[in-house]
Design a protein around this motif. Structure first.
Motif, PDB file in Angstrom:
ATOM      1  N   SER A   1       0.831  -1.218   0.000  1.00 38.22           N
ATOM      2  CA  SER A   1       0.000   0.000   0.000  1.00 38.22           C
ATOM      3  C   SER A   1       0.860   1.260   0.000  1.00 38.22           C
ATOM      4  CB  SER A   1      -0.940  -0.004   1.212  1.00 38.22           C
ATOM      5  OG  SER A   1      -0.192  -0.011   2.423  1.00 38.22           O
ATOM      6  N   ILE A   2       2.026   1.215   0.661  1.00 37.79           N
ATOM      7  CA  ILE A   2       2.935   2.377   0.645  1.00 37.79           C
ATOM      8  C   ILE A   2       3.467   2.600  -0.762  1.00 37.79           C
ATOM      9  CG2 ILE A   2       5.168   3.230   1.452  1.00 37.79           C
ATOM     10  CD1 ILE A   2       4.645   1.892   4.114  1.00 37.79           C
ATOM     11  N   VAL A   3       3.937   1.530  -1.404  1.00 38.52           N
ATOM     12  CA  VAL A   3       4.526   1.630  -2.743  1.00 38.52           C
ATOM     13  C   VAL A   3       3.480   2.080  -3.763  1.00 38.52           C
ATOM     14  CG1 VAL A   3       5.636   0.314  -4.592  1.00 38.52           C
ATOM     15  CG2 VAL A   3       6.306  -0.074  -2.231  1.00 38.52           C
ATOM     16  N   ALA A   4       2.242   1.644  -3.582  1.00 40.08           N
ATOM     17  CA  ALA A   4       1.178   1.994  -4.532  1.00 40.08           C
ATOM     18  C   ALA A   4       0.920   3.496  -4.564  1.00 40.08           C
ATOM     19  CB  ALA A   4      -0.101   1.253  -4.169  1.00 40.08           C
ATOM     20  N   GLN A   5       1.247   4.216  -3.488  1.00 41.52           N
ATOM     21  CA  GLN A   5       1.006   5.653  -3.409  1.00 41.52           C
ATOM     22  C   GLN A   5       2.178   6.471  -3.944  1.00 41.52           C
ATOM     23  OE1 GLN A   5      -0.409   6.830   0.554  1.00 41.52           O
ATOM     24  NE2 GLN A   5      -0.974   4.694   0.932  1.00 41.52           N
ATOM     25  N   LEU A   6       3.270   5.810  -4.317  1.00 39.19           N
ATOM     26  CA  LEU A   6       4.477   6.511  -4.737  1.00 39.19           C
ATOM     27  C   LEU A   6       4.559   6.637  -6.253  1.00 39.19           C
ATOM     28  CD1 LEU A   6       7.049   4.685  -2.406  1.00 39.19           C
ATOM     29  CD2 LEU A   6       5.939   6.899  -2.005  1.00 39.19           C
ATOM     30  N   ASP A   7       5.331   7.612  -6.677  1.00 42.89           N
ATOM     31  CA  ASP A   7       5.663   7.742  -8.093  1.00 42.89           C
ATOM     32  C   ASP A   7       6.578   6.575  -8.453  1.00 42.89           C
ATOM     33  OD1 ASP A   7       6.703   8.345 -10.580  1.00 42.89           O
ATOM     34  OD2 ASP A   7       7.018  10.465 -10.141  1.00 42.89           O
ATOM     35  N   PRO A   8       6.221   5.763  -9.466  1.00 41.76           N
ATOM     36  CA  PRO A   8       7.034   4.585  -9.829  1.00 41.76           C
ATOM     37  C   PRO A   8       8.487   4.920 -10.112  1.00 41.76           C
ATOM     38  CG  PRO A   8       4.938   4.541 -10.984  1.00 41.76           C
ATOM     39  CD  PRO A   8       5.032   5.886 -10.319  1.00 41.76           C
ATOM     40  N   LYS A   9       8.755   6.189 -10.501  1.00 43.95           N
ATOM     41  CA  LYS A   9      10.128   6.587 -10.811  1.00 43.95           C
ATOM     42  C   LYS A   9      10.943   6.877  -9.553  1.00 43.95           C
ATOM     43  CE  LYS A   9       8.873   8.606 -15.295  1.00 43.95           C
ATOM     44  NZ  LYS A   9       8.881   9.843 -16.128  1.00 43.95           N
ATOM     45  N   LYS A  10      10.249   7.044  -8.444  1.00 39.57           N
ATOM     46  CA  LYS A  10      10.943   7.370  -7.200  1.00 39.57           C
ATOM     47  C   LYS A  10      11.239   6.093  -6.411  1.00 39.57           C
ATOM     48  CE  LYS A  10       9.031  12.009  -6.611  1.00 39.57           C
ATOM     49  NZ  LYS A  10       8.290  12.924  -5.715  1.00 39.57           N
ATOM     50  N   LYS A  11      12.474   5.982  -6.011  1.00 43.71           N
ATOM     51  CA  LYS A  11      12.892   4.836  -5.208  1.00 43.71           C
ATOM     52  C   LYS A  11      13.509   5.347  -3.916  1.00 43.71           C
ATOM     53  CE  LYS A  11      11.678   2.108  -8.510  1.00 43.71           C
ATOM     54  NZ  LYS A  11      10.449   1.282  -8.384  1.00 43.71           N
ATOM     55  N   GLY A  12      13.391   4.539  -2.888  1.00 45.51           N
ATOM     56  CA  GLY A  12      13.948   4.968  -1.623  1.00 45.51           C
ATOM     57  C   GLY A  12      13.861   3.898  -0.561  1.00 45.51           C
ATOM     58  N   ILE A  13      13.832   4.329   0.689  1.00 46.87           N
ATOM     59  CA  ILE A  13      13.825   3.420   1.836  1.00 46.87           C
ATOM     60  C   ILE A  13      12.449   3.455   2.485  1.00 46.87           C
ATOM     61  CG2 ILE A  13      14.853   2.901   4.072  1.00 46.87           C
ATOM     62  CD1 ILE A  13      17.382   4.381   3.108  1.00 46.87           C
ATOM     63  N   VAL A  14      11.881   2.296   2.663  1.00 46.80           N
ATOM     64  CA  VAL A  14      10.598   2.169   3.351  1.00 46.80           C
ATOM     65  C   VAL A  14      10.876   1.684   4.766  1.00 46.80           C
ATOM     66  CG1 VAL A  14       8.345   1.046   3.399  1.00 46.80           C
ATOM     67  CG2 VAL A  14       9.383   1.672   1.200  1.00 46.80           C
ATOM     68  N   HIS A  15      10.515   2.488   5.724  1.00 43.86           N
ATOM     69  CA  HIS A  15      10.683   2.121   7.128  1.00 43.86           C
ATOM     70  C   HIS A  15       9.384   1.479   7.606  1.00 43.86           C
ATOM     71  CE1 HIS A  15      14.411   4.567   7.719  1.00 43.86           C
ATOM     72  NE2 HIS A  15      13.901   5.226   6.682  1.00 43.86           N
ATOM     73  N   ILE A  16       9.468   0.268   8.119  1.00 42.27           N
ATOM     74  CA  ILE A  16       8.264  -0.403   8.624  1.00 42.27           C
ATOM     75  C   ILE A  16       8.419  -0.626  10.128  1.00 42.27           C
ATOM     76  CG2 ILE A  16       7.743  -1.535   6.432  1.00 42.27           C
ATOM     77  CD1 ILE A  16       8.946  -4.101   7.575  1.00 42.27           C
ATOM     78  N   GLY A  17       7.344  -0.668  10.787  1.00 40.89           N
ATOM     79  CA  GLY A  17       7.354  -0.826  12.251  1.00 40.89           C
ATOM     80  C   GLY A  17       6.408   0.198  12.831  1.00 40.89           C
ATOM     81  N   VAL A  18       6.837   0.817  13.912  1.00 40.61           N
ATOM     82  CA  VAL A  18       6.018   1.868  14.513  1.00 40.61           C
ATOM     83  C   VAL A  18       6.141   3.121  13.663  1.00 40.61           C
ATOM     84  CG1 VAL A  18       5.615   3.261  16.563  1.00 40.61           C
ATOM     85  CG2 VAL A  18       6.416   0.896  16.796  1.00 40.61           C
ATOM     86  N   GLY A  19       5.054   3.518  13.036  1.00 42.87           N
ATOM     87  CA  GLY A  19       5.075   4.698  12.182  1.00 42.87           C
ATOM     88  C   GLY A  19       5.804   4.445  10.880  1.00 42.87           C
TER      89      GLY A  19
END
Length: 257
Positions: free
Chosen positions: A228-246
């Motif tokens: 669900s996080i990735v679905a909201q992003l611009d496909p051209k943008k890549k980065g770090i997804v922090h999962i856990g609290v917040g």
């Protein structure tokens, strides 16, 4: 005179009955003899059958194996074509097979006249451990199959790097087992990245180009939010997804790229 005649009548009637009694006894004896002969021939037939090839296992059907070859399963089951079908004890053979670290469950059935069916459920492969340019399969029960190492990772499961502590490796495999296939297939590599404050930290390299930072504890639950996080992003943008609290996304800087 009358009494004498009555006595003669009684004597005659008993004499008439003697042949009938003898005949009845003879028939009874014959029936008993026939019964004994039938039982005798049945026992002889059973003995001959048990000693003949007709009582031996002809077909052994094996289903559900992937890691294990049919030869390995046959060897561990101790079944051969010389095994008597009546000496096959399904529960005992299933217990023998379940001693193998790869086998999760096994069921064995006799199908008369001469077939034995073996169904095995193997533990799921959840990743590969990288070691000296080899990729060693690891199962959901934490078993590392060193004798089944491959020269390459074919992409069927992620590579687990740096897990020097067995306890953390086993917990990681349990968490991976709980992941839905659609998320599991997105993971390329998992690196154990412990710190002094938190030894359960991990870094994931995803097939879509992103990196995920999280913890082994509750990983399967926290990772559910990734799609669900990735679905909201611009496909051209890549980065770090922090999962856990917040959970949040942090785009790569030019230096990171």
């Amino acid at each position: 005179m009358d009494g004498q005649r009555d006595g003669e009548k009684n004597i005659v009637s008993i004499e008439d009955r003697i042949p009938k009694l003898k005949q009845a006894r003879k028939k009874k004896a014959n029936r008993r003899m026939i019964s004994y002969l039938c039982i005798f021939f049945c026992l002889i037939s059973i003995i001959v059958y048990l000693q003949s090839p007709l009582s031996r296992v002809k077909n052994i059907s094996i289903n559900g194996n992937s890691f294990l070859s049919e030869q390995e399963i046959l060897r561990q089951s101790t079944l051969t074509n010389d095994t008597n079908i009546w000496s096959v004890h399904p529960k005992d053979i299933a217990k023998k097979l379940e001693k193998n670290l790869i086998v999760k469950r096994a069921t064995v059935k006799r199908k008369f006249p001469r077939t034995v069916q073996i169904n095995v459920t193997e533990h799921q492969m959840v990743g590969y451990v990288s070691e000296k340019n080899r990729y060693i399969p690891i199962l959901d029960n934490g078993s590392i199959l060193k004798n089944r190492a491959k020269s390459t990772n074919n992409g069927s499961a992620p590579t687990l790097e740096g897990f020097t502590e067995t306890g953390y490796l086993e917990e990681m495999t349990k968490q991976l087992q709980k992941l839905p296939n659609e998320i599991f297939d997105l993971i390329s590599e998992i690196h154990w990245a412990p710190t002094k404050k938190d030894e359960s930290k991990i870094k994931l390299y995803m097939n879509d180009g992103n990196i995920v930072l999280g913890r082994i504890n509750n990983f399967s639950k926290n990772m559910q939010i990734y799609p669900s996080i990735v679905a909201q992003l611009d496909p051209k943008k890549k980065g770090i997804v922090h999962i856990g609290v917040g959970a949040y996304f942090e785009e790569f800087s030019n230096k990171d790229k």
